[in-house]
Design a protein around this motif. Structure first.
Motif, PDB file in Angstrom:
ATOM      1  N   ASN A  74      15.185 -18.876  30.639  1.00  0.00           N
ATOM      2  CA  ASN A  74      15.183 -20.045  29.844  1.00  0.00           C
ATOM      3  C   ASN A  74      14.305 -21.274  30.243  1.00  0.00           C
ATOM      4  N   THR A  75      14.654 -22.005  31.642  1.00  0.00           N
ATOM      5  CA  THR A  75      15.096 -23.311  32.477  1.00  0.00           C
ATOM      6  C   THR A  75      13.839 -23.027  32.614  1.00  0.00           C
ATOM      7  N   LEU A  76      12.994 -22.489  32.423  1.00  0.00           N
ATOM      8  CA  LEU A  76      11.468 -21.858  33.216  1.00  0.00           C
ATOM      9  C   LEU A  76      10.782 -21.864  31.987  1.00  0.00           C
ATOM     10  N   ILE A  77      11.633 -21.711  30.905  1.00  0.00           N
ATOM     11  CA  ILE A  77      10.057 -21.507  29.868  1.00  0.00           C
ATOM     12  C   ILE A  77      10.117 -22.537  29.577  1.00  0.00           C
ATOM     13  N   ALA A  78      11.381 -23.635  29.727  1.00  0.00           N
ATOM     14  CA  ALA A  78      11.483 -24.877  29.150  1.00  0.00           C
ATOM     15  C   ALA A  78      10.897 -25.782  30.213  1.00  0.00           C
ATOM     16  N   ASN A  82       6.543 -19.086  32.496  1.00  0.00           N
ATOM     17  CA  ASN A  82       7.553 -17.954  32.036  1.00  0.00           C
ATOM     18  C   ASN A  82       7.375 -16.632  33.090  1.00  0.00           C
ATOM     19  N   PRO A  83       8.552 -15.614  33.392  1.00  0.00           N
ATOM     20  CA  PRO A  83       8.788 -14.855  34.961  1.00  0.00           C
ATOM     21  C   PRO A  83       8.044 -13.399  33.938  1.00  0.00           C
ATOM     22  N   ASP A  84       7.545 -12.705  34.600  1.00  0.00           N
ATOM     23  CA  ASP A  84       6.396 -11.764  34.623  1.00  0.00           C
ATOM     24  C   ASP A  84       8.125 -10.803  35.743  1.00  0.00           C
ATOM     25  N   LEU A  85       8.575 -10.213  34.466  1.00  0.00           N
ATOM     26  CA  LEU A  85       9.955  -9.193  34.876  1.00  0.00           C
ATOM     27  C   LEU A  85       9.552  -8.317  35.627  1.00  0.00           C
ATOM     28  N   LEU A  86       8.353  -7.683  34.245  1.00  0.00           N
ATOM     29  CA  LEU A  86       8.327  -6.479  34.718  1.00  0.00           C
ATOM     30  C   LEU A  86       7.526  -6.456  36.535  1.00  0.00           C
ATOM     31  N   ALA A  87       6.944  -7.059  37.017  1.00  0.00           N
ATOM     32  CA  ALA A  87       6.116  -7.045  38.085  1.00  0.00           C
ATOM     33  C   ALA A  87       7.547  -7.727  39.696  1.00  0.00           C
ATOM     34  N   LEU A 180      11.087 -24.152  22.151  1.00  0.00           N
ATOM     35  CA  LEU A 180      13.240 -23.593  22.660  1.00  0.00           C
ATOM     36  C   LEU A 180      13.093 -22.692  21.993  1.00  0.00           C
ATOM     37  N   GLU A 181      12.281 -23.038  20.671  1.00  0.00           N
ATOM     38  CA  GLU A 181      11.514 -20.692  19.977  1.00  0.00           C
ATOM     39  C   GLU A 181      11.509 -19.729  20.887  1.00  0.00           C
ATOM     40  N   GLN A 182      11.572 -20.123  22.366  1.00  0.00           N
ATOM     41  CA  GLN A 182      10.403 -18.919  22.480  1.00  0.00           C
ATOM     42  C   GLN A 182      12.205 -18.857  23.908  1.00  0.00           C
ATOM     43  N   GLY A 200      22.424 -21.711  25.601  1.00  0.00           N
ATOM     44  CA  GLY A 200      21.479 -21.818  26.757  1.00  0.00           C
ATOM     45  C   GLY A 200      21.066 -21.911  26.503  1.00  0.00           C
ATOM     46  N   LYS A 201      20.296 -22.982  25.989  1.00  0.00           N
ATOM     47  CA  LYS A 201      18.922 -23.080  25.628  1.00  0.00           C
ATOM     48  C   LYS A 201      18.633 -24.975  26.328  1.00  0.00           C
ATOM     49  N   VAL A 202      17.700 -24.733  27.108  1.00  0.00           N
ATOM     50  CA  VAL A 202      17.583 -26.427  27.973  1.00  0.00           C
ATOM     51  C   VAL A 202      16.090 -26.923  27.378  1.00  0.00           C
ATOM     52  N   HIS A 203      16.304 -28.259  27.379  1.00  0.00           N
ATOM     53  CA  HIS A 203      15.909 -29.366  26.862  1.00  0.00           C
ATOM     54  C   HIS A 203      15.478 -30.450  27.688  1.00  0.00           C
ATOM     55  N   ASP A 204      15.917 -30.505  28.383  1.00  0.00           N
ATOM     56  CA  ASP A 204      15.785 -31.664  29.265  1.00  0.00           C
ATOM     57  C   ASP A 204      17.010 -31.606  30.709  1.00  0.00           C
ATOM     58  N   LEU A 205      17.054 -32.351  31.670  1.00  0.00           N
ATOM     59  CA  LEU A 205      17.575 -31.996  32.741  1.00  0.00           C
ATOM     60  C   LEU A 205      19.007 -31.630  32.954  1.00  0.00           C
ATOM     61  N   SER A 206      19.764 -32.207  31.858  1.00  0.00           N
ATOM     62  CA  SER A 206      21.023 -32.858  31.176  1.00  0.00           C
ATOM     63  C   SER A 206      21.253 -30.895  30.501  1.00  0.00           C
ATOM     64  N   THR A 207      20.739 -30.254  30.014  1.00  0.00           N
ATOM     65  CA  THR A 207      20.921 -28.555  29.442  1.00  0.00           C
ATOM     66  C   THR A 207      20.291 -27.532  30.656  1.00  0.00           C
ATOM     67  N   ALA A 208      19.472 -28.172  31.648  1.00  0.00           N
ATOM     68  CA  ALA A 208      19.551 -27.953  32.610  1.00  0.00           C
ATOM     69  C   ALA A 208      20.178 -27.288  33.587  1.00  0.00           C
ATOM     70  N   THR A 209      20.761 -28.511  33.986  1.00  0.00           N
ATOM     71  CA  THR A 209      22.327 -28.658  34.532  1.00  0.00           C
ATOM     72  C   THR A 209      23.253 -28.029  34.481  1.00  0.00           C
TER      73      THR A 209
END
Length: 368
Positions: A74-78, A82-87, A180-182, A200-209
């Motif tokens: 979620n933090t990466l998406i924000a 996007n992670p390539d989880l399969l790889a 956020l929709e992702q 668990g959604k991230v939109h700023d430094l506070s939520t990432a923390t």
């Protein structure tokens, strides 16, 4: 304790490139994913219906590792990644070090649950970065051989936050399009979590923390400064290191005013019935089993299911969070597929060694 190169941590703290944070969070996703096969292997080694307390502890840890992977994603998406989880999953090899690790002494293996596996691998992964005496210990951990050269996984997550803060101060606008929709709303899938940011959604430094600190607290426990508590405040259970401690010591962790830390493993028994643990082939890969044997057929089904799980989760973290419902179904299939694998010996000539569910296609390491 997994240790990382301190130089990398310092560079991350003062990075001028958002791509460096993307890369670090991708490593974080892979790191959380890397703990799941060894923990699941231990869980699958328990014979059906036995060792219920051990199974419950292991299951709770696996679920939280899934949560941690999701929060890191979620933090990466924000911040635009996007992670390539399969790889990332296909890159993992056992036995071997965890992603980013520079500690040659911590080699993570896939094996049945045992006191040595729990202490030498699982507790080593989750051990808090502290020089104080922990529950179950009589002396503090020795100081690092070269002070300041290495950093812990907790330092790594803090460095990500410091790097983000540095970029924000420089006008980087890291969270300009948090998408956020992702992101996955973890409250729908992990309802027991009680945190300052339940979605668990991230939109700023506070939520990432808030989400990254959740990962740190659930893994290692509260910081060992001032009043210590092994209790995870997000759900009032113990952090992973102390849950594994209960398995290793075979007793519940309780408050103890006579112990140096104020806690000791002196509560109710948590017995490990070794007679009801399968003697797994360690570090199993699909290539270990003859293709047409019973073990080979069942292992192929398990490995295929595991690949479908990684593919499903990759879809979740790449724009389709609603696909997590289907991924949860595949997780249940994985358990059923594992139960079929363990019905067979790894080698018909050695019936005492049981086939273990394979999380690798082949072995590419000479470590043993």
């Amino acid at each position: 304790m997994q240790v990382l190169n301190q130089k990398y941590i310092q560079e991350l703290q003062k990075t001028e490139q958002l791509s460096d944070i993307h890369r670090a969070l991708t490593y974080a996703v892979q790191l959380e994913l890397a703990t799941i096969p060894p923990y699941l292997t231990a869980l699958f080694s328990l014979k059906n219906g036995s060792n219920q307390q051990i199974a419950s502890l292991l299951q709770s840890i696996v679920v939280e590792e899934m949560l941690h992977m999701t929060l890191a994603a979620n933090t990466l998406i924000a911040i635009g990644g996007n992670p390539d989880l399969l790889a990332l999953g296909m890159e993992l090899q056992y036995p071997g070090p965890l992603p980013l690790s520079v500690d040659d002494g911590l080699i993570v293996s896939l094996a049945a649950v045992s006191p040595s596996q729990v202490q030498q691998v699982f507790m080593a992964i989750e051990k808090p970065d502290s020089q104080e005496i922990l529950p179950g210990e009589t002396t503090p951990a020795p100081p690092p051989k070269i002070p300041g050269e290495f950093a812990s996984i907790g330092n790594f997550y803090h460095a990500i936050l410091q790097g983000l803060a540095h970029l924000e101060r420089q006008g980087g606008h890291c969270f300009a399009k948090p998408r956020l929709e992702q992101q996955v709303n973890v409250s729908l899938w992990f309802p027991g979590l009680r945190a300052a940011n339940p979605s668990g959604k991230v939109h700023d430094l506070s939520t990432a923390t808030k989400v990254l600190e959740t990962i740190m607290v659930q893994g290692e426990g509260m910081p060992f400064r001032g009043d210590f508590s092994p209790v995870d405040p997000t759900d009032s259970s113990y952090a992973h290191y102390f849950k594994f401690g209960e398995i290793f010591h075979e007793q519940r962790l309780i408050r103890d005013p006579f112990a140096p830390s104020g806690w000791s493993y002196s509560g109710e028994n948590v017995p490990l019935d070794s007679a009801n643990v399968y003697s797994f082939l360690p570090n199993a890969a699909l290539s270990d089993y003859p293709k047409d044997s019973g073990a080979g057929v069942a292992a192929n089904q398990f490995y295929g299911t595991y690949q479908r799980l990684l593919t499903s989760l990759n879809l979740v973290f790449n724009g389709h969070p609603e696909a997590l419902r289907a991924a949860m179904g595949v997780m249940y299939e994985l358990k059923l597929a594992a139960q079929k694998v363990v019905q067979h010996p790894a080698d018909p000539l050695k019936p005492e060694i049981i086939a273990a569910p394979p999380f690798m296609l082949t072995k590419t390491t000479n470590l043993a």
